[in-house]
Design a protein around this motif. Structure first.
Motif, mmCIF file in Angstrom:
data_model
loop_
_atom_site.group_PDB
_atom_site.id
_atom_site.type_symbol
_atom_site.label_atom_id
_atom_site.label_comp_id
_atom_site.label_asym_id
_atom_site.label_seq_id
_atom_site.Cartn_x
_atom_site.Cartn_y
_atom_site.Cartn_z
ATOM 1 N N CYS A 29 0.835 -1.214 0.000
ATOM 2 C CA CYS A 29 0.000 0.000 0.000
ATOM 3 C C CYS A 29 0.862 1.254 0.000
ATOM 4 C CB CYS A 29 -0.932 0.001 1.207
ATOM 5 S SG CYS A 29 -2.234 -1.235 1.113
ATOM 6 N N GLY A 51 2.403 1.673 -3.380
ATOM 7 C CA GLY A 51 1.366 2.069 -4.324
ATOM 8 C C GLY A 51 0.845 3.476 -4.115
ATOM 9 N N LEU A 65 -0.926 4.621 -1.263
ATOM 10 C CA LEU A 65 -2.142 4.756 -0.473
ATOM 11 C C LEU A 65 -1.981 5.738 0.670
ATOM 12 C CD1 LEU A 65 -5.029 3.733 -0.233
ATOM 13 C CD2 LEU A 65 -4.206 1.950 1.280
ATOM 14 N N TYR A 93 0.988 5.675 -7.077
ATOM 15 C CA TYR A 93 0.034 5.312 -8.122
ATOM 16 C C TYR A 93 -1.418 5.525 -7.696
ATOM 17 C CZ TYR A 93 -2.396 2.540 -11.617
ATOM 18 O OH TYR A 93 -3.254 2.135 -12.591
ATOM 19 N N PHE A 94 -1.778 5.083 -6.498
ATOM 20 C CA PHE A 94 -3.157 5.211 -6.041
ATOM 21 C C PHE A 94 -3.484 6.615 -5.543
ATOM 22 C CE2 PHE A 94 -2.324 0.627 -5.275
ATOM 23 C CZ PHE A 94 -3.207 0.147 -6.224
ATOM 24 N N SER A 95 -2.475 7.374 -5.189
ATOM 25 C CA SER A 95 -2.697 8.684 -4.608
ATOM 26 C C SER A 95 -2.810 9.787 -5.651
ATOM 27 C CB SER A 95 -1.578 9.022 -3.624
ATOM 28 O OG SER A 95 -1.820 10.272 -3.032
ATOM 29 N N ASP A 116 -2.980 14.963 -4.863
ATOM 30 C CA ASP A 116 -2.838 13.661 -4.217
ATOM 31 C C ASP A 116 -4.082 13.390 -3.385
ATOM 32 O OD1 ASP A 116 -0.294 13.070 -5.195
ATOM 33 O OD2 ASP A 116 0.672 14.196 -3.581
ATOM 34 N N ARG A 117 -4.664 12.202 -3.551
ATOM 35 C CA ARG A 117 -5.853 11.844 -2.774
ATOM 36 C C ARG A 117 -5.525 11.647 -1.295
ATOM 37 N NH1 ARG A 117 -6.748 8.068 -7.062
ATOM 38 N NH2 ARG A 117 -8.296 8.912 -8.488
#
Length: 170
Positions: free
Chosen positions: A41, A44, A46, A51-53, A69-70
């Motif tokens: 995570c 990635g 998180l 990638y996910f953020s 960024d999330r």
């Protein structure tokens, strides 16, 4: 030759608890999976950049693009990037509303606005005399001051706003 000892014979002073030994072995297996999941995570994105953020949003008319960024961490600076596409104007007024003024501390803004002011819960960045014939970009470094989920709305020159959410870890 010596005879092998029986299974039930124990060392003096050692009392084994089979339940505790089995519990520890199982916990080590689960712990490895949990730590490996946390590692994946983190790689990635998180919990911050990754990638996910990393996210990108475009408004309905396609003139405003936001890169953000999330996920972020409390008191850790990150970048918001606003880009106005294919628009010729002498003046740009960016508005940042909803939770922005309550949950973030603005830092370096590049290019610096000619004027910066707030009305209620909305922060305005005003750029006058823009010489750009096409795209215009603004990079803003912000520091989260409140943990949890936040919603920010960004608009430019009174066009339809664009809302996005971020989760800030403590």
């Amino acid at each position: 030759m010596a005879q092998p000892k029986e299974k039930d014979e124990q060392l003096p002073g050692v009392k084994e608890d089979h339940f505790a030994l089995n519990f520890e072995a199982g916990f080590q297996k689960v712990g490895f999976v949990v730590l490996f999941t946390i590692l994946l995570c983190a790689v990635g994105g998180l919990f911050s950049d990754g990638y996910f953020s990393s996210a990108k949003k475009i408004n309905d008319v396609g003139t405003l693009i936001i890169h953000y960024d999330r996920f972020g961490r409390l008191q850790t600076e990150f970048t918001l990037h606003f880009a106005v596409k294919n628009r010729q104007a002498d003046k740009y007024v960016f508005s940042l509303g909803d939770d922005f003024t309550d949950h973030f501390q603005p830092g370096v803004i590049s290019p610096q606005p000619d004027r910066m002011y707030s009305r209620g819960k909305t922060l305005f960045l005003e750029y006058n005399g823009v010489k750009t014939k096409g795209d215009f970009s603004v990079w803003m470094y912000v520091t989260p001051t409140v943990p949890g989920k936040t919603i920010v709305t960004v608009g430019v020159n009174g066009e339809p706003g664009l809302s996005f959410w971020q989760f800030i870890y403590p």
